[in-house]
Scaffold this active site. Structure first.
Site, PDB file in Angstrom:
ATOM      1  N   LYS A  80      -7.500  -1.331   9.039  1.00 49.58           N
ATOM      2  CA  LYS A  80      -8.872  -1.621   9.516  1.00 49.58           C
ATOM      3  C   LYS A  80      -8.881  -2.329  10.848  1.00 49.58           C
ATOM      4  O   LYS A  80      -9.757  -2.091  11.690  1.00 49.58           O
ATOM      5  CB  LYS A  80      -9.686  -2.414   8.482  1.00 49.58           C
ATOM      6  CG  LYS A  80      -9.036  -3.672   7.937  1.00 49.58           C
ATOM      7  CD  LYS A  80      -8.127  -3.314   6.832  1.00 49.58           C
ATOM      8  CE  LYS A  80      -7.219  -4.396   6.356  1.00 49.58           C
ATOM      9  NZ  LYS A  80      -7.324  -4.671   4.957  1.00 49.58           N
ATOM     10  N   VAL A  88       0.833  -1.212   0.000  1.00 45.19           N
ATOM     11  CA  VAL A  88       0.000   0.000   0.000  1.00 45.19           C
ATOM     12  C   VAL A  88       0.867   1.262   0.000  1.00 45.19           C
ATOM     13  O   VAL A  88       0.629   2.187  -0.797  1.00 45.19           O
ATOM     14  CB  VAL A  88      -0.954  -0.009   1.225  1.00 45.19           C
ATOM     15  CG1 VAL A  88      -1.785   1.257   1.253  1.00 45.19           C
ATOM     16  CG2 VAL A  88      -1.856  -1.240   1.189  1.00 45.19           C
ATOM     17  N   VAL A 111     -11.274   0.331   4.112  1.00 46.26           N
ATOM     18  CA  VAL A 111     -12.367  -0.537   3.632  1.00 46.26           C
ATOM     19  C   VAL A 111     -12.514  -0.398   2.117  1.00 46.26           C
ATOM     20  O   VAL A 111     -12.602   0.729   1.599  1.00 46.26           O
ATOM     21  CB  VAL A 111     -13.721  -0.171   4.279  1.00 46.26           C
ATOM     22  CG1 VAL A 111     -14.783  -1.204   3.904  1.00 46.26           C
ATOM     23  CG2 VAL A 111     -13.611  -0.050   5.783  1.00 46.26           C
ATOM     24  N   GLY A 124      -5.013  -4.348  -3.241  1.00 45.70           N
ATOM     25  CA  GLY A 124      -3.937  -4.179  -4.211  1.00 45.70           C
ATOM     26  C   GLY A 124      -3.268  -2.823  -4.055  1.00 45.70           C
ATOM     27  O   GLY A 124      -3.806  -1.893  -3.457  1.00 45.70           O
ATOM     28  N   GLU A 146     -10.047   6.189   4.560  1.00 49.48           N
ATOM     29  CA  GLU A 146     -10.768   5.698   3.368  1.00 49.48           C
ATOM     30  C   GLU A 146     -10.213   4.361   2.879  1.00 49.48           C
ATOM     31  O   GLU A 146     -10.967   3.484   2.447  1.00 49.48           O
ATOM     32  CB  GLU A 146     -10.654   6.749   2.252  1.00 49.48           C
ATOM     33  CG  GLU A 146     -11.433   6.444   1.001  1.00 49.48           C
ATOM     34  CD  GLU A 146     -12.941   6.403   1.228  1.00 49.48           C
ATOM     35  OE1 GLU A 146     -13.518   7.454   1.526  1.00 49.48           O
ATOM     36  OE2 GLU A 146     -13.534   5.319   1.105  1.00 49.48           O
ATOM     37  N   GLY A 191      -0.453  -9.522  -3.590  1.00 49.26           N
ATOM     38  CA  GLY A 191      -0.466  -8.426  -2.602  1.00 49.26           C
ATOM     39  C   GLY A 191      -1.850  -8.128  -2.053  1.00 49.26           C
ATOM     40  O   GLY A 191      -2.057  -7.082  -1.450  1.00 49.26           O
ATOM     41  N   LYS A 249     -13.821  -4.561   8.744  1.00 51.53           N
ATOM     42  CA  LYS A 249     -14.367  -3.574   7.793  1.00 51.53           C
ATOM     43  C   LYS A 249     -15.852  -3.360   8.047  1.00 51.53           C
ATOM     44  O   LYS A 249     -16.348  -2.221   7.946  1.00 51.53           O
ATOM     45  CB  LYS A 249     -14.122  -4.047   6.361  1.00 51.53           C
ATOM     46  CG  LYS A 249     -12.634  -4.031   5.988  1.00 51.53           C
ATOM     47  CD  LYS A 249     -12.411  -4.802   4.696  1.00 51.53           C
ATOM     48  CE  LYS A 249     -10.971  -4.730   4.229  1.00 51.53           C
ATOM     49  NZ  LYS A 249     -10.698  -5.688   3.161  1.00 51.53           N
ATOM     50  N   GLY A 261     -10.449  -1.042  -0.406  1.00 51.41           N
ATOM     51  CA  GLY A 261      -9.311  -0.647  -1.242  1.00 51.41           C
ATOM     52  C   GLY A 261      -9.540   0.710  -1.905  1.00 51.41           C
ATOM     53  O   GLY A 261      -9.632   1.732  -1.234  1.00 51.41           O
TER      54      GLY A 261
HETATM   55  P1  NAP Z   1       3.089  -4.915   3.584  1.00 56.68           P
HETATM   56  O1  NAP Z   1       3.205  -5.048   2.124  1.00 56.68           O
HETATM   57  O2  NAP Z   1       3.481  -6.052   4.447  1.00 56.68           O
HETATM   58  O3  NAP Z   1       3.906  -3.616   4.017  1.00 56.68           O
HETATM   59  C1  NAP Z   1       4.141  -3.269   5.349  1.00 56.68           C
HETATM   60  C2  NAP Z   1       5.227  -2.192   5.372  1.00 56.68           C
HETATM   61  O4  NAP Z   1       5.388  -1.732   6.702  1.00 56.68           O
HETATM   62  C3  NAP Z   1       6.598  -2.692   4.918  1.00 56.68           C
HETATM   63  O5  NAP Z   1       7.241  -1.694   4.165  1.00 56.68           O
HETATM   64  C4  NAP Z   1       7.351  -2.931   6.233  1.00 56.68           C
HETATM   65  O6  NAP Z   1       8.741  -2.708   6.127  1.00 56.68           O
HETATM   66  C5  NAP Z   1       6.749  -1.827   7.094  1.00 56.68           C
HETATM   67  N1  NAP Z   1       6.777  -2.143   8.514  1.00 56.68           N
HETATM   68  C6  NAP Z   1       6.189  -3.186   9.137  1.00 56.68           C
HETATM   69  N2  NAP Z   1       6.422  -3.129  10.468  1.00 56.68           N
HETATM   70  C7  NAP Z   1       7.172  -2.033  10.664  1.00 56.68           C
HETATM   71  C8  NAP Z   1       7.749  -1.440  11.803  1.00 56.68           C
HETATM   72  N3  NAP Z   1       7.602  -1.979  12.995  1.00 56.68           N
HETATM   73  N4  NAP Z   1       8.463  -0.294  11.658  1.00 56.68           N
HETATM   74  C9  NAP Z   1       8.621   0.248  10.431  1.00 56.68           C
HETATM   75  N5  NAP Z   1       8.102  -0.261   9.299  1.00 56.68           N
HETATM   76  C10 NAP Z   1       7.394  -1.391   9.424  1.00 56.68           C
HETATM   77  O7  NAP Z   1       1.585  -4.551   3.989  1.00 56.68           O
HETATM   78  P2  NAP Z   1       0.472  -3.857   3.080  1.00 56.68           P
HETATM   79  O8  NAP Z   1      -0.246  -4.883   2.293  1.00 56.68           O
HETATM   80  O9  NAP Z   1       1.028  -2.676   2.391  1.00 56.68           O
HETATM   81  O10 NAP Z   1      -0.574  -3.411   4.215  1.00 56.68           O
HETATM   82  C11 NAP Z   1      -0.340  -2.289   5.026  1.00 56.68           C
HETATM   83  C12 NAP Z   1      -1.621  -1.894   5.724  1.00 56.68           C
HETATM   84  O11 NAP Z   1      -2.626  -1.589   4.756  1.00 56.68           O
HETATM   85  C13 NAP Z   1      -2.245  -2.978   6.612  1.00 56.68           C
HETATM   86  O12 NAP Z   1      -2.865  -2.352   7.699  1.00 56.68           O
HETATM   87  C14 NAP Z   1      -3.290  -3.608   5.698  1.00 56.68           C
HETATM   88  O13 NAP Z   1      -4.345  -4.201   6.429  1.00 56.68           O
HETATM   89  C15 NAP Z   1      -3.788  -2.398   4.958  1.00 56.68           C
HETATM   90  N6  NAP Z   1      -4.397  -2.630   3.657  1.00 56.68           N
HETATM   91  C16 NAP Z   1      -3.799  -3.444   2.749  1.00 56.68           C
HETATM   92  C17 NAP Z   1      -4.361  -3.592   1.499  1.00 56.68           C
HETATM   93  C18 NAP Z   1      -3.734  -4.458   0.446  1.00 56.68           C
HETATM   94  O14 NAP Z   1      -4.337  -4.632  -0.622  1.00 56.68           O
HETATM   95  N7  NAP Z   1      -2.567  -5.013   0.671  1.00 56.68           N
HETATM   96  C19 NAP Z   1      -5.540  -2.908   1.170  1.00 56.68           C
HETATM   97  C20 NAP Z   1      -6.145  -2.082   2.140  1.00 56.68           C
HETATM   98  C21 NAP Z   1      -5.552  -1.945   3.371  1.00 56.68           C
HETATM   99  P3  NAP Z   1       9.660  -3.626   5.153  1.00 56.68           P
HETATM  100  O15 NAP Z   1       9.277  -3.221   3.767  1.00 56.68           O
HETATM  101  O16 NAP Z   1      11.061  -3.226   5.496  1.00 56.68           O
HETATM  102  O17 NAP Z   1       9.320  -5.042   5.481  1.00 56.68           O
HETATM  103  N1  HSE Z   2      -6.546  -8.337   2.703  1.00 59.59           N
HETATM  104  C1  HSE Z   2      -7.498  -7.376   2.312  1.00 59.59           C
HETATM  105  C2  HSE Z   2      -8.432  -7.990   1.288  1.00 59.59           C
HETATM  106  C3  HSE Z   2      -6.823  -6.170   1.723  1.00 59.59           C
HETATM  107  O1  HSE Z   2      -8.096  -9.049   0.750  1.00 59.59           O
HETATM  108  O2  HSE Z   2      -9.497  -7.433   1.037  1.00 59.59           O
HETATM  109  C4  HSE Z   2      -7.761  -5.029   1.442  1.00 59.59           C
HETATM  110  O3  HSE Z   2      -8.240  -4.474   2.624  1.00 59.59           O
END
Ligand code: NAP
Ligand code: HSE
Length: 429
Positions: free
Chosen positions: A107, A16, A134, A304, A131, A189, A207, A136
């Site tokens: 969330k 993200v 929930v 994503g 925003e 992702g 959510k 994306g």
């Molecule tokens: P991710 O790809 O695992 O990225 C997490 C990032 O945070 C990485 O850059 C990691 O560093 C960094 N990080 C983790 N712990 C840390 C710490 N203690 N100190 C400093 N940096 C730290 O996760 P993501 O998918 O982007 O998700 C992030 C958030 O967005 C979550 O809350 C998730 O629920 C939410 N979200 C995700 C999506 C989705 O589609 N993926 C959609 C909506 C919401 P490194 O890079 O060095 O490992």
């Molecule tokens: N893991 C979550 C999903 C990311 O699959 O919907 C988006 O919030």
């Protein structure tokens, strides 16, 4: 004096965070024009400074200390995209107390501690924008807070987890195994760091907590929500559902009735001609029913990098406008109150049941009697021979309360002719 440069700091540069940074770079000029100020990324905290990044990032921007972002006096907005609960909660609290606006995609955190954090934001005359938490890239929080605010919302229902929708789509359309489809969702992702949050229904429940809070102006506790994930859904059930004219989807449902709020997340059979049945892969779709507007449907990519980054950037822009124009921010969630919740036992559903029984006369009649004694009528029934001794029976009930259905099931489990109960799913028409 109005600021011409708004400085932001990221906590996290993964799926993200990387998506948001890419959009800020790609559309920077357009974003600055719309905000009326330049957005400058001042610092980015990551866990591992040595990790190879998909985006080129000046090493001087990176730190492995969250503190370097939340306590930097030059940073106006902290963007929390690292996930997890305790550390993110502490970081956001610190950022607000240091006078910063906050943008988050988290969330888990907003569902469990949103009220407390928003109270800190209110006290600091700042705000938290969420925003991206929930749906994306789908606009949902802003429409509920603003565009639909004059309505009494009666019901919200939809697909709000991309990972499980991807898995169910790949199983039903491509015949893939559950594990293969989950591994693909992770590689793309979509999945959470701990994918059990997705498959066990918790991500959708967090959510739903956020959406129901905004829709019904309520403070929702996580144990107010009934949660069931998709790991029990077998390809066999998907195929039977198709034979009966249904698709299987993980639905989140929130309703406000005179008796109270009804909040649940579970795999559900929905008719194949229902608009939600056509929502595939990581796409999400949410129906909102308001007393004035009627039904509104939101649809788009629910997970994503770039879709979620799009929502993050919109929040950064809103926060930047508030800073630039010195707008006193209004935390509307501060007026919410706890509401009565209808226990799951009292909620009414139709049920799909798959079981194995001895292939002998009278089994159907015994099943019908067990259900009939609880005033449950049967709508559809299929029997297929598994082998000489065993028959597989699939049936769909008419509307029944969870309590009565469970009582009928207790009787059915005790019947000597029933060998195994293989699947119980709910049906929504
Ligand atoms: P991710 O790809 O695992 O990225 C997490 C990032 O945070 C990485 O850059 C990691 O560093 C960094 N990080 C983790 N712990 C840390 C710490 N203690 N100190 C400093 N940096 C730290 O996760 P993501 O998918 O982007 O998700 C992030 C958030 O967005 C979550 O809350 C998730 O629920 C939410 N979200 C995700 C999506 C989705 O589609 N993926 C959609 C909506 C919401 P490194 O890079 O060095 O490992
Ligand atoms: N893991 C979550 C999903 C990311 O699959 O919907 C988006 O919030």
């Amino acid at each position: 004096m109005q600021k011409n440069v708004i400085k932001i700091g990221f906590l996290g540069l993964g799926t993200v965070g990387g998506g948001a940074l890419q959009i800020l770079r790609q559309n920077g000029e357009e974003i600055s024009r719309k905000v009326g100020a330049e957005i400058e990324v001042k610092r980015i905290a990551v866990r591992d400074l040595k990790k190879a990044r998909a985006l080129e990032v000046d090493a001087a921007l990176l730190t492995d200390q969250v503190e370097h972002v939340v306590s930097d006096p030059e940073i106006d907005i902290v963007v929390e995209v690292m996930g997890g609960v305790e550390q993110a909660r502490f970081a956001i609290e610190q950022a607000l107390e240091n006078g910063k606006f906050v943008v988050t995609a988290n969330k888990d955190l907003m569902a469990q501690y949103g009220q407390q954090l928003l109270a800190v934001a209110k006290k600091q005359k700042k705000n938290i924008f969420y925003e991206a938490s929930v749906g994306g890239g789908i606009p949902l929080i802003r429409p509920l807070k603003h565009c639909l605010a004059a309505n009494r919302i009666k019901k919200i229902m939809g697909i709000i987890n991309g990972t499980t929708n991807y898995i169910l789509t790949q199983m039903s359309k491509e015949g893939k195994e559950y594990e293969t489809a989950l591994a693909e969702a992770q590689a793309k992702g979509f999945a959470e760091a701990d994918p059990s949050n997705d498959v066990d229904g918790w991500d959708a429940a967090y959510k739903l907590n956020i959406l129901a809070g905004l829709s019904f102006s309520g403070i929702i506790a996580m144990n107010d929500i009934y949660v069931e994930g998709v790991s029990k859904v077998k390809l066999r059930d998907i195929l039977y559902a198709q034979e009966l004219g249904y698709a299987v989807k993980l639905l989140a449902i929130g309703e406000e009735s005179e008796a109270g709020l009804k909040l649940r997340v579970h795999p559900t059979l929905i008719p194949q001609n229902h608009p939600l049945a056509a929502v595939e892969n990581e796409f999400n779709a949410i129906f909102v029913e308001g007393d004035a507007v009627g039904e509104v449907m939101f649809y788009g990519r629910g997970a994503g990098s770039l879709p979620t980054g799009s929502a993050i950037c919109a929040d950064i822009m809103d926060a930047a406008r508030a800073i630039k124009n010195e707008i006193q921010n209004c935390v509307i969630e501060a007026n919410f109150a706890a509401k009565k919740v209808v226990p799951m036992e009292e909620q009414v559903s139709r049920f799909y049941l798959r079981l194995k029984a001895k292939n002998e006369p009278g089994v159907f009649a015994k099943l019908a009697t067990a259900f009939g004694n609880e005033r449950v009528s049967l709508d559809m029934i299929i029997q297929k021979r598994s082998d000489e001794q065993t028959a597989e029976i699939v049936l769909v009930t008419n509307d029944v309360s969870e309590g009565s259905f469970n009582q009928a099931m207790d009787k059915i489990r005790e019947m000597p002719s029933i060998q195994s109960i293989n699947s119980v799913l709910r049906v929504v028409e």
